[in-house]
Design a protein around this motif. Sequence first.
Motif, PDB file in Angstrom:
ATOM      1  N   HIS A 158       1.591  -3.504   8.643  1.00  0.00           N
ATOM      2  CA  HIS A 158       2.038  -2.108   8.714  1.00  0.00           C
ATOM      3  C   HIS A 158       3.424  -1.862   8.098  1.00  0.00           C
ATOM      4  O   HIS A 158       3.615  -0.841   7.421  1.00  0.00           O
ATOM      5  CB  HIS A 158       2.023  -1.616  10.163  1.00  0.00           C
ATOM      6  CG  HIS A 158       0.644  -1.474  10.722  1.00  0.00           C
ATOM      7  ND1 HIS A 158       0.401  -1.124  12.045  1.00  0.00           N
ATOM      8  CD2 HIS A 158      -0.577  -1.626  10.146  1.00  0.00           C
ATOM      9  CE1 HIS A 158      -0.904  -1.080  12.238  1.00  0.00           C
ATOM     10  NE2 HIS A 158      -1.522  -1.384  11.119  1.00  0.00           N
ATOM     11  N   LYS A 175       3.405  -0.850   4.381  1.00  0.00           N
ATOM     12  CA  LYS A 175       2.647   0.316   3.938  1.00  0.00           C
ATOM     13  C   LYS A 175       3.572   1.532   3.922  1.00  0.00           C
ATOM     14  O   LYS A 175       4.161   1.878   4.948  1.00  0.00           O
ATOM     15  CB  LYS A 175       1.439   0.557   4.851  1.00  0.00           C
ATOM     16  CG  LYS A 175       0.414  -0.588   4.847  1.00  0.00           C
ATOM     17  CD  LYS A 175      -0.704  -0.321   5.850  1.00  0.00           C
ATOM     18  CE  LYS A 175      -1.644  -1.517   5.965  1.00  0.00           C
ATOM     19  NZ  LYS A 175      -2.557  -1.637   4.826  1.00  0.00           N
ATOM     20  N   TYR A 205      -2.506   3.857   7.958  1.00  0.00           N
ATOM     21  CA  TYR A 205      -2.611   2.408   7.827  1.00  0.00           C
ATOM     22  C   TYR A 205      -4.045   1.937   7.582  1.00  0.00           C
ATOM     23  O   TYR A 205      -4.277   0.972   6.859  1.00  0.00           O
ATOM     24  CB  TYR A 205      -2.103   1.712   9.091  1.00  0.00           C
ATOM     25  CG  TYR A 205      -0.636   1.899   9.375  1.00  0.00           C
ATOM     26  CD1 TYR A 205       0.304   1.984   8.354  1.00  0.00           C
ATOM     27  CD2 TYR A 205      -0.179   1.975  10.690  1.00  0.00           C
ATOM     28  CE1 TYR A 205       1.653   2.149   8.631  1.00  0.00           C
ATOM     29  CE2 TYR A 205       1.166   2.134  10.982  1.00  0.00           C
ATOM     30  CZ  TYR A 205       2.078   2.220   9.949  1.00  0.00           C
ATOM     31  OH  TYR A 205       3.411   2.380  10.210  1.00  0.00           O
ATOM     32  N   THR A 206      -4.993   2.624   8.189  1.00  0.00           N
ATOM     33  CA  THR A 206      -6.377   2.152   8.195  1.00  0.00           C
ATOM     34  C   THR A 206      -7.153   2.505   6.927  1.00  0.00           C
ATOM     35  O   THR A 206      -8.356   2.261   6.875  1.00  0.00           O
ATOM     36  CB  THR A 206      -7.118   2.724   9.412  1.00  0.00           C
ATOM     37  OG1 THR A 206      -7.040   4.163   9.373  1.00  0.00           O
ATOM     38  CG2 THR A 206      -6.502   2.241  10.700  1.00  0.00           C
ATOM     39  N   SER A 212       4.262   5.673   3.056  1.00  0.00           N
ATOM     40  CA  SER A 212       3.602   6.971   2.902  1.00  0.00           C
ATOM     41  C   SER A 212       3.806   7.465   1.470  1.00  0.00           C
ATOM     42  O   SER A 212       4.723   7.034   0.763  1.00  0.00           O
ATOM     43  CB  SER A 212       4.185   7.984   3.879  1.00  0.00           C
ATOM     44  OG  SER A 212       5.517   8.329   3.507  1.00  0.00           O
ATOM     45  N   SER A 219       8.880  -0.218   5.177  1.00  0.00           N
ATOM     46  CA  SER A 219       8.688   1.219   5.365  1.00  0.00           C
ATOM     47  C   SER A 219       9.801   1.885   6.172  1.00  0.00           C
ATOM     48  O   SER A 219       9.963   3.101   6.101  1.00  0.00           O
ATOM     49  CB  SER A 219       7.341   1.475   6.049  1.00  0.00           C
ATOM     50  OG  SER A 219       7.269   0.800   7.289  1.00  0.00           O
ATOM     51  N   GLN A 248      -5.775  -5.046   7.518  1.00  0.00           N
ATOM     52  CA  GLN A 248      -5.773  -4.224   8.727  1.00  0.00           C
ATOM     53  C   GLN A 248      -5.255  -5.022   9.928  1.00  0.00           C
ATOM     54  O   GLN A 248      -5.999  -5.449  10.793  1.00  0.00           O
ATOM     55  CB  GLN A 248      -7.184  -3.704   8.994  1.00  0.00           C
ATOM     56  CG  GLN A 248      -7.754  -2.840   7.888  1.00  0.00           C
ATOM     57  CD  GLN A 248      -6.940  -1.570   7.666  1.00  0.00           C
ATOM     58  OE1 GLN A 248      -6.736  -0.800   8.604  1.00  0.00           O
ATOM     59  NE2 GLN A 248      -6.492  -1.347   6.446  1.00  0.00           N
ATOM     60  N   ASP A 294       0.817  -1.209   0.000  1.00  0.00           N
ATOM     61  CA  ASP A 294       0.000   0.000   0.000  1.00  0.00           C
ATOM     62  C   ASP A 294       0.854   1.263   0.000  1.00  0.00           C
ATOM     63  O   ASP A 294       1.907   1.314   0.636  1.00  0.00           O
ATOM     64  CB  ASP A 294      -0.904   0.024   1.238  1.00  0.00           C
ATOM     65  CG  ASP A 294      -2.053  -0.952   1.115  1.00  0.00           C
ATOM     66  OD1 ASP A 294      -2.860  -0.792   0.185  1.00  0.00           O
ATOM     67  OD2 ASP A 294      -2.142  -1.870   1.947  1.00  0.00           O
ATOM     68  N   LYS A 316      -1.362  -5.466  12.434  1.00  0.00           N
ATOM     69  CA  LYS A 316      -0.047  -4.892  12.705  1.00  0.00           C
ATOM     70  C   LYS A 316       1.042  -5.480  11.821  1.00  0.00           C
ATOM     71  O   LYS A 316       2.010  -4.795  11.464  1.00  0.00           O
ATOM     72  CB  LYS A 316       0.305  -5.074  14.184  1.00  0.00           C
ATOM     73  CG  LYS A 316      -0.508  -4.203  15.131  1.00  0.00           C
ATOM     74  CD  LYS A 316      -0.032  -4.377  16.568  1.00  0.00           C
ATOM     75  CE  LYS A 316      -0.819  -3.474  17.503  1.00  0.00           C
ATOM     76  NZ  LYS A 316      -0.378  -3.633  18.926  1.00  0.00           N
TER      77      LYS A 316
END
Length: 249
Positions: free
Chosen positions: A26, A29, A15-16, A31, A208, A21, A10, A23
């Motif tokens: 995460h 993902k 995150y949501t 930015s 990330s 969904q 993503d 941990k």
Amino acid sequence: MNTYNIMFHDVVDAYTRSGFQNKAAHPYKHSTQQFEQYLHTLTSLNIKACTINDLDPASPENRMLFTFDDGGLSFLHAADFLERFEIRGHFFITTNRIGAPYFIDKSGIRNLLARGHIIGSHSHTHPHPFCRLTAERQKDEFMTSKHILEDITGERCITGSIPGGDIDSSTYVNIANLGYDYIFTSEITTKQIDVEGTSYLGRICPKSHVAASKLPGMLSNKGLVQLAMLRKFKCIIKSLLSIAPAHKA
């Protein structure tokens, strides 16, 4: 020719808003700011970005492929960034999540295809660890997904990626002969493995926490060896502890 296949999930600032969904998802993902920095760094390298449609084993020129797993809503956002750099990507869909909250729907899939991106399978239900499924279940996951995507796009689905990235020698054989030309794994290699008409391609997955400045080192010969050794070590530890994470690249 070497192919440097980069795996993302993503591209989202919260995150949501997209994708799985939990941990464990995460770290996969990124930015929007970080992803744009990645693109600036990767496109500055002497490696041509392309899709599987442009791969030529006879060419001496190295290639770079951008791939995205899971099927999150952020796929359309990621595609916007790729197109600013005149890049087309490979978007792998978990088909039982199509239209579910946080995941892309049928119109979004058709939108990506119309813009020149590649649509592929990420299995039907994203079972993990995939390599522990029976041969019949592995085949069913990819055949079901393939039929659904072909019904949506009106085109043959020729590529996919293994959910969780976990693969063993039997998985190569089980997924071959299902009508896929290319299957992406999470094995860290630039080399292609051909099994009964299906080509398997490894990938590099910058999580990330990895700064854009680290990417050239990761793609170097030394960096690839180090990453491959680290992955092998982690796989051994997981096997010894018999622990399977809830979600992985």
